[in-house]
Design a protein around this motif. Sequence first.
Motif, PDB file in Angstrom:
ATOM      1  N   ALA A  25       0.833  -1.209   0.000  1.00 34.75           N
ATOM      2  CA  ALA A  25       0.000   0.000   0.000  1.00 34.75           C
ATOM      3  C   ALA A  25       0.862   1.251   0.000  1.00 34.75           C
ATOM      4  O   ALA A  25       0.459   2.285  -0.544  1.00 34.75           O
ATOM      5  N   PHE A  26       2.058   1.175   0.559  1.00 36.07           N
ATOM      6  CA  PHE A  26       2.941   2.333   0.607  1.00 36.07           C
ATOM      7  C   PHE A  26       3.671   2.560  -0.712  1.00 36.07           C
ATOM      8  O   PHE A  26       4.344   3.575  -0.877  1.00 36.07           O
ATOM      9  N   LEU A  27       3.554   1.636  -1.637  1.00 36.01           N
ATOM     10  CA  LEU A  27       4.161   1.802  -2.953  1.00 36.01           C
ATOM     11  C   LEU A  27       3.243   2.565  -3.910  1.00 36.01           C
ATOM     12  O   LEU A  27       3.624   2.816  -5.048  1.00 36.01           O
ATOM     13  N   LEU A  32      -0.210  -1.689  -7.031  1.00 36.24           N
ATOM     14  CA  LEU A  32      -1.112  -2.423  -7.922  1.00 36.24           C
ATOM     15  C   LEU A  32      -0.345  -3.438  -8.759  1.00 36.24           C
ATOM     16  O   LEU A  32      -0.849  -4.513  -9.055  1.00 36.24           O
ATOM     17  N   VAL A  33       0.880  -3.100  -9.133  1.00 33.63           N
ATOM     18  CA  VAL A  33       1.733  -4.044  -9.855  1.00 33.63           C
ATOM     19  C   VAL A  33       2.060  -5.231  -8.954  1.00 33.63           C
ATOM     20  O   VAL A  33       2.003  -6.386  -9.385  1.00 33.63           O
ATOM     21  N   GLY A  66      -3.117  -0.746   5.128  1.00 38.80           N
ATOM     22  CA  GLY A  66      -2.010   0.134   4.760  1.00 38.80           C
ATOM     23  C   GLY A  66      -2.493   1.433   4.146  1.00 38.80           C
ATOM     24  O   GLY A  66      -1.974   2.511   4.457  1.00 38.80           O
ATOM     25  N   LEU A  67      -3.494   1.348   3.268  1.00 42.70           N
ATOM     26  CA  LEU A  67      -4.056   2.566   2.675  1.00 42.70           C
ATOM     27  C   LEU A  67      -4.715   3.437   3.731  1.00 42.70           C
ATOM     28  O   LEU A  67      -4.598   4.666   3.690  1.00 42.70           O
ATOM     29  N   ALA A  68      -5.402   2.813   4.676  1.00 40.28           N
ATOM     30  CA  ALA A  68      -6.040   3.583   5.748  1.00 40.28           C
ATOM     31  C   ALA A  68      -4.989   4.324   6.572  1.00 40.28           C
ATOM     32  O   ALA A  68      -5.167   5.499   6.899  1.00 40.28           O
ATOM     33  N   LEU A  69      -3.894   3.651   6.896  1.00 38.20           N
ATOM     34  CA  LEU A  69      -2.824   4.299   7.654  1.00 38.20           C
ATOM     35  C   LEU A  69      -2.193   5.418   6.830  1.00 38.20           C
ATOM     36  O   LEU A  69      -1.907   6.499   7.346  1.00 38.20           O
ATOM     37  N   LEU A  70      -1.993   5.163   5.556  1.00 36.43           N
ATOM     38  CA  LEU A  70      -1.397   6.162   4.676  1.00 36.43           C
ATOM     39  C   LEU A  70      -2.271   7.412   4.587  1.00 36.43           C
ATOM     40  O   LEU A  70      -1.769   8.538   4.678  1.00 36.43           O
TER      41      LEU A  70
END
Length: 79
Positions: A25-27, A32-33, A66-70
């Motif tokens: 998620a941090f990438l 997505l890749v 991860g997206l939520a944290l980001l």
Amino acid sequence: MALARLYLFDDKRSVLHTVLGFASAFLLIYGLVVFFIYLVYEVREKEAPVATVGDVVEFLVGYVAGLALLIWLALGFYT
């Protein structure tokens, strides 16, 4: 509900699936890749289809966390 208990977080590798999803998620767009490569790997693995779906769901749980944290961190910088 019984299938969720059987195929979600059913082994030690399940934690790795979640950690991989969290890290990807941090990438951002490259995440997505990573997800696509992971999906191809899981489909080609010789497992029951339900177990494959469980592994992908574990990855997505980590990815969403991860997206939520980001997003939380990004919004914290603006206040």
